[in-house]
Design a protein around this motif. Structure first.
Motif, PDB file in Angstrom:
ATOM      1  N   ARG A  68      21.748  17.292  -4.190  1.00  0.00           N
ATOM      2  CA  ARG A  68      22.124  17.562  -2.825  1.00  0.00           C
ATOM      3  C   ARG A  68      21.018  16.832  -2.031  1.00  0.00           C
ATOM      4  O   ARG A  68      19.839  16.850  -2.444  1.00  0.00           O
ATOM      5  N   GLU A  69      21.320  16.373  -0.938  1.00  0.00           N
ATOM      6  CA  GLU A  69      20.482  15.519   0.106  1.00  0.00           C
ATOM      7  C   GLU A  69      19.376  16.968   0.532  1.00  0.00           C
ATOM      8  O   GLU A  69      20.078  17.670   1.235  1.00  0.00           O
ATOM      9  N   PHE A  70      18.221  16.682   0.412  1.00  0.00           N
ATOM     10  CA  PHE A  70      17.316  18.028   0.840  1.00  0.00           C
ATOM     11  C   PHE A  70      16.264  17.323   1.874  1.00  0.00           C
ATOM     12  O   PHE A  70      15.997  16.077   1.887  1.00  0.00           O
ATOM     13  N   SER A  71      15.730  18.292   2.124  1.00  0.00           N
ATOM     14  CA  SER A  71      14.385  17.896   2.959  1.00  0.00           C
ATOM     15  C   SER A  71      14.449  16.910   4.031  1.00  0.00           C
ATOM     16  O   SER A  71      14.097  15.930   3.871  1.00  0.00           O
ATOM     17  N   LYS A  72      15.272  17.324   5.128  1.00  0.00           N
ATOM     18  CA  LYS A  72      15.258  16.500   6.384  1.00  0.00           C
ATOM     19  C   LYS A  72      13.959  16.263   6.646  1.00  0.00           C
ATOM     20  O   LYS A  72      13.182  17.244   6.951  1.00  0.00           O
ATOM     21  N   PRO A  73      13.588  15.077   7.132  1.00  0.00           N
ATOM     22  CA  PRO A  73      12.200  14.772   7.507  1.00  0.00           C
ATOM     23  C   PRO A  73      11.591  15.320   8.414  1.00  0.00           C
ATOM     24  O   PRO A  73      12.297  15.419   9.752  1.00  0.00           O
ATOM     25  N   GLY A  74      10.428  15.866   8.232  1.00  0.00           N
ATOM     26  CA  GLY A  74       9.775  16.639   9.550  1.00  0.00           C
ATOM     27  C   GLY A  74      10.295  18.106   9.956  1.00  0.00           C
ATOM     28  O   GLY A  74       9.825  18.597  10.821  1.00  0.00           O
ATOM     29  N   CYS A  75      11.238  18.620   9.080  1.00  0.00           N
ATOM     30  CA  CYS A  75      11.559  19.683   9.346  1.00  0.00           C
ATOM     31  C   CYS A  75      10.773  20.771   8.517  1.00  0.00           C
ATOM     32  O   CYS A  75      10.535  20.686   7.548  1.00  0.00           O
ATOM     33  N   ILE A  76      10.656  22.001   8.991  1.00  0.00           N
ATOM     34  CA  ILE A  76      10.101  23.226   8.566  1.00  0.00           C
ATOM     35  C   ILE A  76      11.188  24.022   7.588  1.00  0.00           C
ATOM     36  O   ILE A  76      12.073  24.629   8.387  1.00  0.00           O
ATOM     37  N   THR A  77      11.189  23.954   6.474  1.00  0.00           N
ATOM     38  CA  THR A  77      12.316  24.953   5.690  1.00  0.00           C
ATOM     39  C   THR A  77      11.619  26.143   5.491  1.00  0.00           C
ATOM     40  O   THR A  77      10.678  26.679   5.275  1.00  0.00           O
ATOM     41  N   MET A  78      12.761  27.259   5.861  1.00  0.00           N
ATOM     42  CA  MET A  78      12.467  28.285   5.977  1.00  0.00           C
ATOM     43  C   MET A  78      12.671  29.144   4.876  1.00  0.00           C
ATOM     44  O   MET A  78      12.481  30.392   4.725  1.00  0.00           O
ATOM     45  N   ARG A  86       2.048  22.724   3.392  1.00  0.00           N
ATOM     46  CA  ARG A  86       2.545  22.074   2.694  1.00  0.00           C
ATOM     47  C   ARG A  86       3.862  21.097   3.018  1.00  0.00           C
ATOM     48  O   ARG A  86       4.136  20.283   2.254  1.00  0.00           O
ATOM     49  N   GLU A  87       4.276  21.644   3.958  1.00  0.00           N
ATOM     50  CA  GLU A  87       5.746  21.138   4.643  1.00  0.00           C
ATOM     51  C   GLU A  87       5.276  19.507   4.952  1.00  0.00           C
ATOM     52  O   GLU A  87       6.111  18.916   5.124  1.00  0.00           O
ATOM     53  N   PHE A  88       4.268  19.141   5.559  1.00  0.00           N
ATOM     54  CA  PHE A  88       3.927  17.792   5.769  1.00  0.00           C
ATOM     55  C   PHE A  88       2.774  17.051   5.072  1.00  0.00           C
ATOM     56  O   PHE A  88       1.618  17.068   5.388  1.00  0.00           O
ATOM     57  N   PRO A  89       3.081  16.788   3.952  1.00  0.00           N
ATOM     58  CA  PRO A  89       2.366  16.204   3.049  1.00  0.00           C
ATOM     59  C   PRO A  89       1.501  14.838   3.544  1.00  0.00           C
ATOM     60  O   PRO A  89       0.302  14.403   3.209  1.00  0.00           O
ATOM     61  N   GLU A  90       2.333  14.083   4.195  1.00  0.00           N
ATOM     62  CA  GLU A  90       1.927  12.968   4.974  1.00  0.00           C
ATOM     63  C   GLU A  90       0.813  13.085   6.106  1.00  0.00           C
ATOM     64  O   GLU A  90       0.203  12.129   6.441  1.00  0.00           O
ATOM     65  N   ASP A  91       1.173  14.299   6.672  1.00  0.00           N
ATOM     66  CA  ASP A  91       0.493  14.417   8.032  1.00  0.00           C
ATOM     67  C   ASP A  91      -0.828  15.377   7.894  1.00  0.00           C
ATOM     68  O   ASP A  91      -0.924  16.056   6.881  1.00  0.00           O
ATOM     69  N   GLU A  92      -1.789  15.463   8.746  1.00  0.00           N
ATOM     70  CA  GLU A  92      -2.713  16.183   8.740  1.00  0.00           C
ATOM     71  C   GLU A  92      -2.471  17.302   9.552  1.00  0.00           C
ATOM     72  O   GLU A  92      -2.324  17.511  10.547  1.00  0.00           O
ATOM     73  N   MET A  93      -2.685  18.626   8.921  1.00  0.00           N
ATOM     74  CA  MET A  93      -2.310  19.944   9.437  1.00  0.00           C
ATOM     75  C   MET A  93      -3.869  20.336   9.781  1.00  0.00           C
ATOM     76  O   MET A  93      -4.545  20.820   8.682  1.00  0.00           O
ATOM     77  N   TYR A 122      -5.826  44.203  12.021  1.00  0.00           N
ATOM     78  CA  TYR A 122      -6.587  42.786  12.163  1.00  0.00           C
ATOM     79  C   TYR A 122      -5.709  41.838  13.198  1.00  0.00           C
ATOM     80  O   TYR A 122      -4.510  41.661  12.694  1.00  0.00           O
ATOM     81  N   TYR A 123      -6.139  41.426  14.012  1.00  0.00           N
ATOM     82  CA  TYR A 123      -5.349  40.388  15.109  1.00  0.00           C
ATOM     83  C   TYR A 123      -5.889  39.073  14.955  1.00  0.00           C
ATOM     84  O   TYR A 123      -7.374  39.016  15.263  1.00  0.00           O
ATOM     85  N   VAL A 124      -5.207  38.249  14.815  1.00  0.00           N
ATOM     86  CA  VAL A 124      -5.819  36.742  14.709  1.00  0.00           C
ATOM     87  C   VAL A 124      -5.017  35.690  15.318  1.00  0.00           C
ATOM     88  O   VAL A 124      -3.588  35.792  15.155  1.00  0.00           O
ATOM     89  N   LYS A 125      -5.534  34.910  16.023  1.00  0.00           N
ATOM     90  CA  LYS A 125      -4.768  33.899  17.122  1.00  0.00           C
ATOM     91  C   LYS A 125      -5.296  32.699  16.598  1.00  0.00           C
ATOM     92  O   LYS A 125      -6.544  32.445  16.727  1.00  0.00           O
ATOM     93  N   ARG A 126      -4.462  31.828  16.344  1.00  0.00           N
ATOM     94  CA  ARG A 126      -4.970  30.417  16.027  1.00  0.00           C
ATOM     95  C   ARG A 126      -3.668  29.487  16.766  1.00  0.00           C
ATOM     96  O   ARG A 126      -2.702  29.823  17.026  1.00  0.00           O
ATOM     97  N   VAL A 127      -4.312  28.134  16.821  1.00  0.00           N
ATOM     98  CA  VAL A 127      -3.488  27.253  17.162  1.00  0.00           C
ATOM     99  C   VAL A 127      -3.558  26.091  15.998  1.00  0.00           C
ATOM    100  O   VAL A 127      -4.659  25.931  15.444  1.00  0.00           O
ATOM    101  N   ARG A 128      -2.318  25.535  15.667  1.00  0.00           N
ATOM    102  CA  ARG A 128      -2.385  24.722  14.577  1.00  0.00           C
ATOM    103  C   ARG A 128      -2.235  23.144  15.137  1.00  0.00           C
ATOM    104  O   ARG A 128      -1.130  22.997  15.960  1.00  0.00           O
ATOM    105  N   TYR A 129      -2.738  22.305  14.471  1.00  0.00           N
ATOM    106  CA  TYR A 129      -2.451  21.021  15.055  1.00  0.00           C
ATOM    107  C   TYR A 129      -1.814  19.970  13.996  1.00  0.00           C
ATOM    108  O   TYR A 129      -2.271  20.193  12.976  1.00  0.00           O
ATOM    109  N   LEU A 130      -0.836  19.240  14.431  1.00  0.00           N
ATOM    110  CA  LEU A 130      -0.306  18.432  13.447  1.00  0.00           C
ATOM    111  C   LEU A 130      -0.735  16.747  14.062  1.00  0.00           C
ATOM    112  O   LEU A 130      -0.240  16.307  14.942  1.00  0.00           O
ATOM    113  N   ASN A 131      -1.533  16.229  13.335  1.00  0.00           N
ATOM    114  CA  ASN A 131      -2.154  15.083  13.639  1.00  0.00           C
ATOM    115  C   ASN A 131      -2.738  15.018  15.019  1.00  0.00           C
ATOM    116  O   ASN A 131      -2.375  14.248  15.838  1.00  0.00           O
ATOM    117  N   ASP A 132      -3.527  16.105  15.208  1.00  0.00           N
ATOM    118  CA  ASP A 132      -4.334  16.063  16.441  1.00  0.00           C
ATOM    119  C   ASP A 132      -3.394  16.575  17.616  1.00  0.00           C
ATOM    120  O   ASP A 132      -4.035  16.828  18.718  1.00  0.00           O
TER     121      ASP A 132
END
Lengths: 234, 234
Positions: A68-78, A86-93, A122-132
């Motif tokens: 089956r065609e899987f992994s649409k590029p750039g999508c986060i699989t639920m 691990r969803e973005f092996p090519e990119d920097e998270m 415990y309360y944790v707030k983060r921002v995550r960056y994809l390629n800055d």
DNA sequence: TATAATTTGTCCGTATGTATA
DNA sequence: TTATACATACGGACAAATTAT
């Protein structure tokens, strides 16, 4: 840890990802896979079930197993419970810890986490960056009764690994409620957007395998760069 | 059509929905279920697997089968391939057909539906109302090679039933890509919102069991009334 | 078009391992 | 430690759908 069907899944997943098969072409039959891996038909079928569930293949009675065609590029699989590294092996998270605190559950949090009011969280707030570029704001609440210790250092690494490797807890399943909303000023700034702009919101309730909730989190994604993928099977 | 594991699933689902068990309490053991339904252990386990997948129950090795809190009120569960009529049994879901046309696939549609450019497609645009409030705008494209005939009357009823009952086609699986976006003027008006307001977007690619794409659709939900639910299991 | 072979789907029984109570 | 209950794995038989003859 040599569960046969898992070994079959891993090996087949590897071959699929290596591009050994083309889309909509036939994979080996169950019979051939039995011989190849030297296991019973049930074991092969269990492994195939998992690959079907993960969206890699589909089966047609009387015909065969197809890629089956899987992994649409750039999508986060639920299908994954937690962790989008691990969803973005090519990119920097990367990620930045904004807040870390030990708080007490108010009524709303207590209801969401099915715990008593004033339970320590415990309360944790983060921002995550994809390629800055800012990609998602993440607010998590961990029940201290289960996650007995947490600190800034752990939060800057992988909380998931800490829970499974260090605390040896067994994560079971998760609910994810997805919606869209307008951004408030503060969050808009963090995402590099304007107040009132859209955001894609995912609220996760994560359970141990015993049915106990240990984590509730709210993710606010940058609306133009985040796409979620879910697969349904019959 | 008397598949045993499906009968077990139906019966257990019925009992669960009737409230026979309380949350996080034990259901009968596999052994007891075998005797109750007079089937083999494999058949019980297959049925339980499905109930686990649907989010009704979870299993703990050495302990038992437990009821999981399911169906967050008002949420659309993504486990269903198509058709949200059944999601809101208490509410009234109506729909209005806005457009019906036979068109030719442009390059973008051809890519999305993996068909050739200029392939004939039925185009259907509907608005669906929940208790008379606009809830979702739905644009669908059906490949005429598979869905050989369609008309306004069918579109005003259940397209899904027509495909499975009349055309006897076997729907297999679907990809769903979820995102958020800003509304354009026209769609905003249809949803009773302002231009630039958020919308929750779901793009469905629906396959027959043979792997053929017969439908691509884009749903734009009213951002403050629509919530999607996905469940993950290990 | 009809038949046979192939391939997946359903179902059964049994045995042993592993986690929990 | 023991018993219980789910997890893994094997084997066989027949049904149903598809494909090849």
């Amino acid at each position: 840890m040599s569960v046969k069907y898992k070994l079959v899944v891993e090996q087949m997943e590897k071959e699929i990802l290596e591009g050994k098969y083309a889309f909509n072409t036939k994979l080996p039959t169950e019979d051939e896979l039995m011989k190849k891996f030297d296991v019973s038909r049930n074991t092969i079928r269990k492994a195939i079930d998992i690959l079907v569930d993960q969206g890699y293949v589909y089966q047609v009675q009387g015909s065969g197993i197809f890629l089956r065609e899987f992994s649409k590029p750039g999508c986060i699989t639920m299908k994954n419970m937690v962790g989008l590294t691990r969803e973005f092996p090519e990119d920097e998270m990367t990620s930045k810890l904004l807040e870390f605190d030990l708080i007490e559950a108010d009524e709303q949090l207590a209801a969401q986490m099915k715990c008593k009011v004033k339970t320590k969280l415990y309360y944790v707030k983060r921002v995550r960056y994809l390629n800055d570029e800012p990609f998602v704001i993440e607010e998590s609440y961990f029940n201290k009764d289960t996650i007995i210790f947490l600190n800034k250092e752990i939060c800057e690494g992988s909380i998931f690994e800490y829970i499974t490797e260090e605390l040896k807890l067994n994560i079971g399943f998760a609910d994810k409620v997805i919606s869209a909303d307008k951004l408030e000023q503060e969050d808009a700034t963090l995402l590099g957007l304007q107040e009132g702009d859209p955001t894609l919101v995912v609220e996760n309730t994560v359970f141990l395998n015993t049915g106990v909730i240990y984590d509730f989190s709210r993710e606010k994604f940058h609306y133009s760069s985040a796409k979620l993928l879910t697969l349904t099977t019959k």
